[in-house]
Write a protein that holds these residues in place. Structure first.
Motif, PDB file in Angstrom:
ATOM      1  N   SER A  41       0.856  -1.186   0.000  1.00 19.81           N
ATOM      2  CA  SER A  41       0.000   0.000   0.000  1.00 19.81           C
ATOM      3  C   SER A  41       0.892   1.235   0.000  1.00 19.81           C
ATOM      4  N   LEU A  42       0.756   2.055  -1.060  1.00 22.28           N
ATOM      5  CA  LEU A  42       1.558   3.274  -1.162  1.00 22.28           C
ATOM      6  C   LEU A  42       0.885   4.459  -0.489  1.00 22.28           C
ATOM      7  N   ASN A  43      -0.437   4.466  -0.555  1.00 22.33           N
ATOM      8  CA  ASN A  43      -1.165   5.598   0.023  1.00 22.33           C
ATOM      9  C   ASN A  43      -2.578   5.144   0.329  1.00 22.33           C
ATOM     10  N   SER A  44      -3.054   5.425   1.537  1.00 18.94           N
ATOM     11  CA  SER A  44      -4.399   5.018   1.938  1.00 18.94           C
ATOM     12  C   SER A  44      -5.112   6.201   2.562  1.00 18.94           C
ATOM     13  N   THR A  45      -6.354   6.439   2.127  1.00 15.52           N
ATOM     14  CA  THR A  45      -7.175   7.493   2.713  1.00 15.52           C
ATOM     15  C   THR A  45      -8.436   6.844   3.270  1.00 15.52           C
ATOM     16  N   CYS A  46      -9.453   7.661   3.552  1.00 15.60           N
ATOM     17  CA  CYS A  46     -10.696   7.119   4.097  1.00 15.60           C
ATOM     18  C   CYS A  46     -11.530   6.426   3.040  1.00 15.60           C
ATOM     19  N   GLU A  47     -11.282   6.700   1.744  1.00 12.08           N
ATOM     20  CA  GLU A  47     -12.140   6.128   0.705  1.00 12.08           C
ATOM     21  C   GLU A  47     -11.378   5.510  -0.456  1.00 12.08           C
ATOM     22  N   ASN A  48     -10.053   5.523  -0.443  1.00 12.50           N
ATOM     23  CA  ASN A  48      -9.316   4.857  -1.512  1.00 12.50           C
ATOM     24  C   ASN A  48      -7.929   4.434  -1.024  1.00 12.50           C
ATOM     25  N   VAL A  49      -7.302   3.574  -1.831  1.00 12.24           N
ATOM     26  CA  VAL A  49      -5.943   3.126  -1.524  1.00 12.24           C
ATOM     27  C   VAL A  49      -5.214   2.918  -2.844  1.00 12.24           C
ATOM     28  N   THR A  50      -3.955   3.305  -2.875  1.00 12.31           N
ATOM     29  CA  THR A  50      -3.099   3.049  -4.037  1.00 12.31           C
ATOM     30  C   THR A  50      -2.196   1.873  -3.702  1.00 12.31           C
ATOM     31  N   ILE A  51      -2.238   0.842  -4.558  1.00  9.97           N
ATOM     32  CA  ILE A  51      -1.451  -0.365  -4.315  1.00  9.97           C
ATOM     33  C   ILE A  51      -0.398  -0.528  -5.407  1.00  9.97           C
ATOM     34  N   ALA A  52       0.619  -1.320  -5.102  1.00  8.94           N
ATOM     35  CA  ALA A  52       1.707  -1.556  -6.058  1.00  8.94           C
ATOM     36  C   ALA A  52       2.148  -3.019  -5.957  1.00  8.94           C
ATOM     37  N   TRP A  53       2.554  -3.566  -7.107  1.00 11.81           N
ATOM     38  CA  TRP A  53       3.052  -4.936  -7.141  1.00 11.81           C
ATOM     39  C   TRP A  53       3.955  -5.103  -8.366  1.00 11.81           C
ATOM     40  N   ARG A  64       1.141   0.191 -10.515  1.00 16.05           N
ATOM     41  CA  ARG A  64       0.368   0.944  -9.524  1.00 16.05           C
ATOM     42  C   ARG A  64      -1.070   1.121 -10.001  1.00 16.05           C
ATOM     43  N   GLU A  65      -2.028   0.978  -9.074  1.00 15.14           N
ATOM     44  CA  GLU A  65      -3.433   1.245  -9.368  1.00 15.14           C
ATOM     45  C   GLU A  65      -4.100   1.758  -8.098  1.00 15.14           C
ATOM     46  N   THR A  66      -5.134   2.578  -8.280  1.00 15.33           N
ATOM     47  CA  THR A  66      -5.883   3.121  -7.146  1.00 15.33           C
ATOM     48  C   THR A  66      -7.251   2.464  -7.074  1.00 15.33           C
ATOM     49  N   ILE A  67      -7.620   2.008  -5.892  1.00 12.77           N
ATOM     50  CA  ILE A  67      -8.926   1.379  -5.652  1.00 12.77           C
ATOM     51  C   ILE A  67      -9.793   2.391  -4.920  1.00 12.77           C
ATOM     52  N   ASN A  68     -10.905   2.760  -5.524  1.00 19.46           N
ATOM     53  CA  ASN A  68     -11.819   3.744  -4.943  1.00 19.46           C
ATOM     54  C   ASN A  68     -13.037   3.046  -4.341  1.00 19.46           C
ATOM     55  N   GLY A  69     -13.919   3.842  -3.748  1.00 23.11           N
ATOM     56  CA  GLY A  69     -15.180   3.333  -3.231  1.00 23.11           C
ATOM     57  C   GLY A  69     -15.069   2.588  -1.915  1.00 23.11           C
ATOM     58  N   LEU A  70     -13.996   2.840  -1.130  1.00 20.27           N
ATOM     59  CA  LEU A  70     -13.864   2.201   0.172  1.00 20.27           C
ATOM     60  C   LEU A  70     -14.582   3.021   1.241  1.00 20.27           C
ATOM     61  N   LYS A  71     -14.889   2.396   2.365  1.00 21.57           N
ATOM     62  CA  LYS A  71     -15.572   3.072   3.460  1.00 21.57           C
ATOM     63  C   LYS A  71     -14.560   3.471   4.533  1.00 21.57           C
ATOM     64  N   ASP A 110       0.229 -12.329  -2.949  1.00 18.87           N
ATOM     65  CA  ASP A 110      -0.066 -12.302  -1.520  1.00 18.87           C
ATOM     66  C   ASP A 110      -1.201 -11.313  -1.250  1.00 18.87           C
ATOM     67  N   SER A 111      -2.069 -11.645  -0.309  1.00 17.39           N
ATOM     68  CA  SER A 111      -3.164 -10.738   0.044  1.00 17.39           C
ATOM     69  C   SER A 111      -2.619  -9.533   0.810  1.00 17.39           C
ATOM     70  N   LEU A 112      -3.232  -8.370   0.565  1.00 15.98           N
ATOM     71  CA  LEU A 112      -2.889  -7.141   1.293  1.00 15.98           C
ATOM     72  C   LEU A 112      -4.018  -6.828   2.262  1.00 15.98           C
ATOM     73  N   TYR A 113      -3.697  -6.669   3.551  1.00 16.17           N
ATOM     74  CA  TYR A 113      -4.683  -6.308   4.570  1.00 16.17           C
ATOM     75  C   TYR A 113      -4.454  -4.856   4.974  1.00 16.17           C
ATOM     76  N   LEU A 114      -5.540  -4.094   5.034  1.00 16.36           N
ATOM     77  CA  LEU A 114      -5.396  -2.680   5.400  1.00 16.36           C
ATOM     78  C   LEU A 114      -6.659  -2.185   6.080  1.00 16.36           C
ATOM     79  N   LYS A 115      -6.526  -1.031   6.725  1.00 12.68           N
ATOM     80  CA  LYS A 115      -7.664  -0.351   7.342  1.00 12.68           C
ATOM     81  C   LYS A 115      -7.657   1.090   6.871  1.00 12.68           C
ATOM     82  N   THR A 116      -8.788   1.560   6.351  1.00 18.49           N
ATOM     83  CA  THR A 116      -8.867   2.926   5.832  1.00 18.49           C
ATOM     84  C   THR A 116      -8.831   3.937   6.984  1.00 18.49           C
ATOM     85  N   GLU A 117      -8.522   5.183   6.625  1.00 16.46           N
ATOM     86  CA  GLU A 117      -8.452   6.253   7.624  1.00 16.46           C
ATOM     87  C   GLU A 117      -9.824   6.465   8.255  1.00 16.46           C
ATOM     88  N   ASN A 118      -9.821   6.942   9.480  1.00 12.43           N
ATOM     89  CA  ASN A 118     -11.066   7.126  10.227  1.00 12.43           C
ATOM     90  C   ASN A 118     -11.913   8.257   9.665  1.00 12.43           C
TER      91      ASN A 118
END
Length: 536
Positions: A428-440, A495-502, A526-534
């Motif tokens: 995870s390169l960058n995580s906010t409350c509603e999206n995350v940018t991942i890299a592999w 790199r890709e950004t995943i939107n629409g997170l809670k 490998d699976s990536l586990y993360l928690k979005t910003e509050n």
């Protein structure tokens, strides 16, 4: 300046807001309009399911109004031919008046509507808002795959009711599976009674896609009809837009013969599909159908893969062809031959083991060339093999059940199995409350990457199971974000950004790689586990 029709709609909405429910305690209804007026004003009537036709990749705005604070509402969106992306925003009455006033010039931040909810998918989805504020609500909705019909329903009393009830466990389960058939079953609906025949079950089986709504099945099975001419206020701009709308409409056509197998089963809760092909994947969708209302609710989609065809023992391995063998006995031995027609500097070997460990050996009559115990997925390069006929011996695991897939080739461009880099970590390169940018890391050959997101509970996020390269599918709770093809010459990070997170939610991100879109073979990073910003 906004188009003339948009101004007319805002005027209607303001009149509704200021005239309906103005008396204290008087019940307000969402526009209080009959559904035919929806097609002119795009204002949702309350407690009436309406249908609209949407053009591919075009965003449509649909409105409803609420005059009281802290009053809940239920909004259901039911897509048909295509998955849709929809967003609910809110503006207060004062913001609406300010944005349409020519004299005032308030800051843009005050006029920007508040985003309440976002959703993307093919499913029948209901948004419940417990503390609705008074003002204007806007649904921005866009089809992602094709033109589509979509059904909408809104109410401040109760969710949509005329759809049949699913059982508490609304999964479809595989009871029997062979190379050419499979049997599935499910629980009956609690609405089913011995006194009437209102409830029945319908099933669809196909190899292309799952159908999360009944109207999705009907759209793809029978094809969609062309939309009627859009209603308008007889403004010249609207007449022109209506003509453009009809010219651009491209409703999907019906499925080819036997592409979708669709059956009405009556009250049966078990079905056997015959005539399947070995080693193929089939999508199964079951619906509980109410004959009185003509409505249907969907069970959870199921994907079934038939057992693979056994290759003949002692057969020949074709260069670049993926061989699949299923072991049924403990320490079962498979022997095949592979011919190298001329001296080869490199021979690529890919071995994918499902269940236990196997012994994989390659040798000539005189000497052993390769011998390894292999588990999960491994890729090897055999160097400087002379012209010869090689014996390939594979010994199954002690448990006796499992499957091996392997391929041998002297040419890299004939390697048909997907490939993984040595480092299969997803970061995870960058995580906010509603999206995350991942890299592999990618691979040097062009491959198709599909990214899935899975919402996890706090307890579920602490479970980190080991990656199973042989799991037939991603979890049913997972949602496909997108699929893309990449070719990475230097194995740099993709790199890709995943939107629409809670916000403040736990997620698992999975990446599956295929050699091509039609390939049934895939591997997992490998699976990536993360928690979005509050907070945003």
């Amino acid at each position: 300046m906004p188009p003339l029709l948009d101004k007319a709609r805002y005027i209607i909405l303001l009149l509704l807001y200021t005239t309906l429910g103005v008396q204290s305690g008087e019940e307000f209804k969402f526009g209080d309009t009959e559904s035919p007026y929806f097609y002119q004003s795009k204002i949702l009537p309350e407690r009436k399911e309406v249908t609209d036709y949407l053009l591919y990749n075009r965003t449509v705005k649909i409105f409803f109004v609420q005059d009281e604070d802290r009053k809940p509402f239920f909004l259901s969106v039911i897509p048909c031919a295509s998955s849709v992306e929809w967003t609910v925003t809110h503006k207060s009455a004062s913001q609406i008046k300010e944005s349409n006033s020519e004299s005032s010039d308030p800051p843009k931040s005050k006029l920007r509507p508040a985003v309440l909810y976002k959703h993307t998918g093919r499913d029948f989805h209901t948004f419940k808002y417990d503390n609705g504020s008074s003002g204007l609500y806007t649904i921005d909705i866009r089809p992602l795959e094709s033109d589509t019909y979509v059904n909408l329903y809104v109410s401040n009393r109760f969710p949509i009711k005329n759809y049949p009830v699913l059982p508490r466990d609304h999964t479809v389960k595989v009871k029997k599976r062979s190379r050419k058939s499979f049997t599935v079953e499910w629980q009956s609906s609690p609405q089913e009674t011995p006194f009437d025949n209102l409830i029945e079950y319908h099933i669809a089986v196909n190899r292309k896609r799952s159908f999360d709504t009944f109207c999705s099945l009907m759209s793809h099975y029978k094809g969609d009809s062309r939309p009627p001419p859009p209603s308008n206020f007889n403004f010249s701009n609207e007449i022109r837009r209506g003509k453009e709308f009809l010219e651009r409409a491209r409703p999907i056509g019906p499925a080819k013969k036997n592409e979708i197998i669709y059956k009405k089963l009556g009250v049966k809760t078990k079905y056997t599909f015959n005539g399947a092909r070995p080693g193929r994947k089939y999508h199964v969708n079951v619906f509980v159908f109410n004959r009185a209302t003509g409505k249907a609710s969907a069970f959870k989609s199921l994907t079934v893969r038939t057992k693979p065809k056994k290759p003949p023992k002692g057969g020949k391995i074709r260069d670049g062809r993926v061989q699949v063998h299923e072991f049924t006995k403990p320490k079962e031995l498979l022997t095949m031959s592979y011919k190298v027609n001329k001296p080869a500097k490199e021979v690529l070997l890919g071995v994918h083991v499902c269940g236990g460990k196997i012994r994989f050996q390659i040798r000539t009559k005189k000497k052993k060339v390769f011998s390894r115990r292999i588990q999960n997925y491994k890729e090897f390069t055999l160097k400087n093999l002379p012209k010869d006929i090689y014996s390939v011996k594979i010994k199954g695991s002690k448990k006796g059940r499992g499957e091996v897939r392997f391929t041998l080739t002297t040419k890299k461009n004939k390697y048909r199995y997907p490939r993984l880099p040595k480092d299969t970590k997803v970061t995870s390169l960058n995580s906010t409350c509603e999206n995350v940018t991942i890299a592999w890391l990618g691979e040097t050959q062009r491959q198709k990457f599909c990214i899935y997101k899975t919402e996890l509970s706090e307890k579920g996020s602490k479970r980190r199971p080991k990656i199973d390269q042989c799991s037939s599918e991603i979890d049913k709770a997972s949602e496909l974000v997108f699929c893309k093809r990449f070719k990475n010459h230097n194995q740099q990070l993709l790199r890709e950004t995943i939107n629409g997170l809670k916000a403040n939610h736990n997620y698992r991100i999975d990446i599956i790689v295929r050699r091509s879109g039609s390939s049934k073979f895939f591997l997992r990073y490998d699976s990536l586990y993360l928690k979005t910003e509050n907070t945003c």
